[in-house]
Each structure stands twice: as C-alpha cells, then as structure tokens.
Design an enzyme around this catalytic site. Structure first.
Site, PDB file in Angstrom:
ATOM      1  N   HIS A  34       0.856  -1.183   0.000  1.00  0.00           N
ATOM      2  CA  HIS A  34       0.000   0.000   0.000  1.00  0.00           C
ATOM      3  C   HIS A  34       0.894   1.235   0.000  1.00  0.00           C
ATOM      4  O   HIS A  34       2.135   1.110   0.002  1.00  0.00           O
ATOM      5  CB  HIS A  34      -0.936  -0.022   1.210  1.00  0.00           C
ATOM      6  CG  HIS A  34      -0.241  -0.262   2.521  1.00  0.00           C
ATOM      7  ND1 HIS A  34       0.669   0.615   3.049  1.00  0.00           N
ATOM      8  CD2 HIS A  34      -0.307  -1.305   3.389  1.00  0.00           C
ATOM      9  CE1 HIS A  34       1.119   0.153   4.198  1.00  0.00           C
ATOM     10  NE2 HIS A  34       0.555  -1.027   4.429  1.00  0.00           N
ATOM     11  N   HIS A  37       3.982   1.331   2.310  1.00  0.00           N
ATOM     12  CA  HIS A  37       5.172   0.621   1.818  1.00  0.00           C
ATOM     13  C   HIS A  37       5.842   1.450   0.698  1.00  0.00           C
ATOM     14  O   HIS A  37       7.065   1.559   0.659  1.00  0.00           O
ATOM     15  CB  HIS A  37       4.784  -0.730   1.202  1.00  0.00           C
ATOM     16  CG  HIS A  37       4.195  -1.707   2.165  1.00  0.00           C
ATOM     17  ND1 HIS A  37       2.897  -2.157   2.067  1.00  0.00           N
ATOM     18  CD2 HIS A  37       4.727  -2.357   3.229  1.00  0.00           C
ATOM     19  CE1 HIS A  37       2.660  -3.040   3.028  1.00  0.00           C
ATOM     20  NE2 HIS A  37       3.750  -3.182   3.753  1.00  0.00           N
ATOM     21  N   GLU A 151       7.989   3.436  11.134  1.00  0.00           N
ATOM     22  CA  GLU A 151       7.688   3.696  12.552  1.00  0.00           C
ATOM     23  C   GLU A 151       6.308   3.172  12.933  1.00  0.00           C
ATOM     24  O   GLU A 151       5.968   3.115  14.105  1.00  0.00           O
ATOM     25  CB  GLU A 151       7.779   5.200  12.851  1.00  0.00           C
ATOM     26  CG  GLU A 151       9.195   5.718  12.813  1.00  0.00           C
ATOM     27  CD  GLU A 151       9.309   7.170  13.236  1.00  0.00           C
ATOM     28  OE1 GLU A 151       8.264   7.859  13.319  1.00  0.00           O
ATOM     29  OE2 GLU A 151      10.439   7.631  13.464  1.00  0.00           O
ATOM     30  N   LYS A 152       5.522   2.797  11.939  1.00  0.00           N
ATOM     31  CA  LYS A 152       4.233   2.144  12.219  1.00  0.00           C
ATOM     32  C   LYS A 152       4.459   0.969  13.183  1.00  0.00           C
ATOM     33  O   LYS A 152       3.662   0.710  14.070  1.00  0.00           O
ATOM     34  CB  LYS A 152       3.640   1.654  10.894  1.00  0.00           C
ATOM     35  CG  LYS A 152       2.620   0.563  10.983  1.00  0.00           C
ATOM     36  CD  LYS A 152       1.248   1.139  11.082  1.00  0.00           C
ATOM     37  CE  LYS A 152       0.124   0.146  11.190  1.00  0.00           C
ATOM     38  NZ  LYS A 152       0.389  -1.237  11.047  1.00  0.00           N
ATOM     39  N   SER A 188      -2.245  -0.131   6.562  1.00  0.00           N
ATOM     40  CA  SER A 188      -1.812  -1.477   6.932  1.00  0.00           C
ATOM     41  C   SER A 188      -2.421  -2.467   5.951  1.00  0.00           C
ATOM     42  O   SER A 188      -3.542  -2.258   5.467  1.00  0.00           O
ATOM     43  CB  SER A 188      -2.309  -1.796   8.354  1.00  0.00           C
ATOM     44  OG  SER A 188      -2.279  -3.193   8.569  1.00  0.00           O
TER      45      SER A 188
HETATM   46  P1  AMP Z   1       4.732  -5.245   6.571  1.00  0.00           P
HETATM   47  O1  AMP Z   1       4.547  -5.634   5.148  1.00  0.00           O
HETATM   48  O2  AMP Z   1       3.454  -4.889   7.247  1.00  0.00           O
HETATM   49  O3  AMP Z   1       5.603  -6.180   7.331  1.00  0.00           O
HETATM   50  O4  AMP Z   1       5.524  -3.869   6.541  1.00  0.00           O
HETATM   51  C1  AMP Z   1       6.745  -3.737   5.862  1.00  0.00           C
HETATM   52  C2  AMP Z   1       7.382  -2.445   6.276  1.00  0.00           C
HETATM   53  O5  AMP Z   1       6.525  -1.363   5.946  1.00  0.00           O
HETATM   54  C3  AMP Z   1       7.623  -2.360   7.789  1.00  0.00           C
HETATM   55  O6  AMP Z   1       8.871  -1.722   8.014  1.00  0.00           O
HETATM   56  C4  AMP Z   1       6.472  -1.506   8.267  1.00  0.00           C
HETATM   57  O7  AMP Z   1       6.758  -0.791   9.451  1.00  0.00           O
HETATM   58  C5  AMP Z   1       6.312  -0.566   7.085  1.00  0.00           C
HETATM   59  N1  AMP Z   1       4.963  -0.007   7.068  1.00  0.00           N
HETATM   60  C6  AMP Z   1       3.799  -0.676   7.018  1.00  0.00           C
HETATM   61  N2  AMP Z   1       2.757   0.175   7.064  1.00  0.00           N
HETATM   62  C7  AMP Z   1       3.290   1.428   7.172  1.00  0.00           C
HETATM   63  C8  AMP Z   1       2.746   2.747   7.283  1.00  0.00           C
HETATM   64  N3  AMP Z   1       1.428   2.958   7.303  1.00  0.00           N
HETATM   65  N4  AMP Z   1       3.596   3.775   7.375  1.00  0.00           N
HETATM   66  C9  AMP Z   1       4.943   3.572   7.378  1.00  0.00           C
HETATM   67  N5  AMP Z   1       5.526   2.368   7.263  1.00  0.00           N
HETATM   68  C10 AMP Z   1       4.713   1.309   7.172  1.00  0.00           C
END
Ligand code: AMP
Length: 283
Positions: A34, A37, A151-152, A188
């Site tokens: 999204h 990312h 930082e999420k 997310s």
């Molecule tokens: P994930 O695919 O959820 O494991 O996330 C991959 C990376 O993207 C991780 O470093 C998350 O912290 C980051 N991430 C996910 N959602 C957000 C967001 N809304 N804002 C900033 N970073 C994000």
C-alpha cells in the site's frame, strides 16, 4: 523489473552491483503493498541506486495460524504498484518458505535487551523471535547499504536497530514516519480485511492517540491511560487490547513522567478479529 525467487541468485546479482559501486537500499515487506510501503520504497530510491523489495509472509512471526493463513498475498498487484515507482531501479525478492528456512521452519531465540518484552512481544508470543530470524536472514542475503523500516511498527524498528548493533551487521537502519489515510488511520495490509463499518470506526484509533498526546502535556500517565480505556469502552466496533505509554529508548511502560525523557504511546485494537496497531510521539 526482475523478480528473484532464489537467495543464491539475488545475492550474486547484488554482489555484482556493489562491485560497480551501486548503493543498495532494502525494503523488507510481507506484500499486499500500500502507499505506506511505497513511501518507504520512494525514500529508498532517492537515497540508493538500486532498491531491493522483499515480499515474504514470514510464518515464524505469526502466533495465530489463522492470521498467517488469512494474510493477503497479492504478488502480481505488488509488482504492478512497484513498477509505478521505477521499472529499472527496483528488484523484487519473493522467496518461498523453503528458500528462507530450508526444511526447518523455526525461529532463533533472541535477546534484544528487553526491547522485546512489552507490547507486541507480550501480546504476540514469539513474534520478535520470528521477526529477528527473518530480518537477519534477509539482511545476510541482500547485504544492503541501507535498510528501511516504518515507525508504524516502532517496537520492531528499535529491535532491528538492536539486532544490527548486536550482530555488527554493516548497514544503516533507517526509520520512516507513519503513512496515514486522510482519516488518520495508519495504512496497513490488514485494513483490506476491514468491513465498511469497521473502516468507518477505525480512524478513532489515531484520533484517540492525538487526544491522549494533548492530555499528556498536563495530565498524569494514569489519568491519560484511564481516559483512553474509557474512550474505547464507548466504541462498539473496536476493542482495546492495550494502551501503553513507554520510554522511547527502553520501550518500558512508565507510570510517572520525567521532563528529561522522550515518550511514545502505543496502542493495539481489535476490529472484529482484525488486529490494528498504531503509535504516537508524546513529547
Ligand atoms: P509489513 O509488510 O506490514 O511487514 O511492513 C513492511 C514495512 O513497511 C515495515 O517496516 C512496516 O513498518 C512498514 N509499514 C507498514 N505500514 C506502514 C505505514 N502505514 N507507514 C509507514 N511504514 C509502514
């Protein structure tokens, strides 16, 4: 855009790029990409010559098998989205579970000096052992100059910094601010599973965090926490799992504030069976 499935091949390719003095950035993800990312990838594209984006739903970081099964997997759509940022400077690494774990799908037991004990580590048993295992492995395969984390997942970001420090991995860990919808809801991959009603209710999470921040300026930790708990008691579609105010450095929950320290509020909320997390800097 090249999509790699095997660690030996991507490692060799990156090694070759590095001998040509290319700077390599890395953005690990679990896919279902999204704009949050993409913001990480865009930052990485600005600061590096080549950006590796891994798409891997890591089985060892899920405490509930059901959550792992339901995690959205949309690789073709993810590749299309990444192509809108760059066709030539992004490479994707989308390995199988076997490529990462071989036959032994197990997490290493880590000691992150206590950063792992509260919040996500407390409510999702073994979560950070799983995260540490996969990130360490991915960093060894990709060997980037810079790796980007949101930082999420603030606790995760601090733990990765600790992992890199403890294992003396030669890279910079770069934190990126939380990307939000206009409503304030933090983006997310799990948001895709929210019903229309839940989607309407979910922005209350960030609204409550912002209000808690305001209150924190002149109220006690206990008072702010009680106010948040009461605010969620009135929310039919959202169940509060935890609200914690913690020291930014240790991530330990505090009961009393000191003017010299930096604090952050952390929250986890269920909308039905979908778990959402968020956090905010308080001072
Ligand atoms: P994930 O695919 O959820 O494991 O996330 C991959 C990376 O993207 C991780 O470093 C998350 O912290 C980051 N991430 C996910 N959602 C957000 C967001 N809304 N804002 C900033 N970073 C994000």
């Amino acid at each position: 855009m090249i999509v790699f499935n095997f660690k030996e091949i991507i490692s060799k390719t990156i090694e070759d790029l590095k001998t040509q003095n290319k700077r390599v950035g890395f953005v690990p993800t679990m896919g279902a990409l999204h704009s949050g990312h993409l913001a990480l990838v865009s930052k990485s594209l600005k600061e590096n010559d080549i950006v590796v984006v891994s798409v891997f739903v890591n089985p060892t970081q899920f405490d509930k098998n059901e959550d792992l099964k339901k995690y959205p997997r949309t690789l073709n759509r993810d590749i299309k989205l990444l192509k809108t940022l760059s066709k030539s400077n992004i490479v994707v690494y989308a390995p199988s579970v076997k490529d990462i774990y071989g036959e032994n799908i197990e997490a290493i037991n880590f000691d992150f000096d206590g950063l792992e004990n509260g919040m996500e580590g407390k409510f999702r048993k073994g979560h950070f052992d799983g995260v540490g295992t996969v990130v360490k492995r991915l960093l060894e395969i990709v060997q980037p100059h810079n790796a980007y984390f949101g930082e999420k997942d603030f606790q995760q970001l601090q733990i990765i910094k600790k992992l890199v420090e403890k294992y003396k991995l030669p890279l910079n860990v770069i934190g990126c601010e939380i990307y939000r919808e206009e409503s304030g809801l933090a983006l997310s991959s799990r948001n895709e599973r929210l019903s229309l009603e839940q989607k309407k209710a979910a922005p209350a999470i960030y609204k409550t965090l912002k209000k808690a921040k305001e209150k924190f300026a002149n109220q006690s930790v206990n008072k702010v926490t009680k106010w948040v708990v009461a605010a969620f008691a009135n929310q039919k579609l959202l169940q509060l799992e935890y609200f914690i105010i913690a020291d930014v450095k240790t991530l330990k929950e505090i009961n009393r504030k000191s003017s010299k320290k930096a604090y952050r509020a952390f929250i986890a909320v269920y909308a039905g069976e979908i778990r959402l997390i968020d956090n905010i800097a308080l001072n």
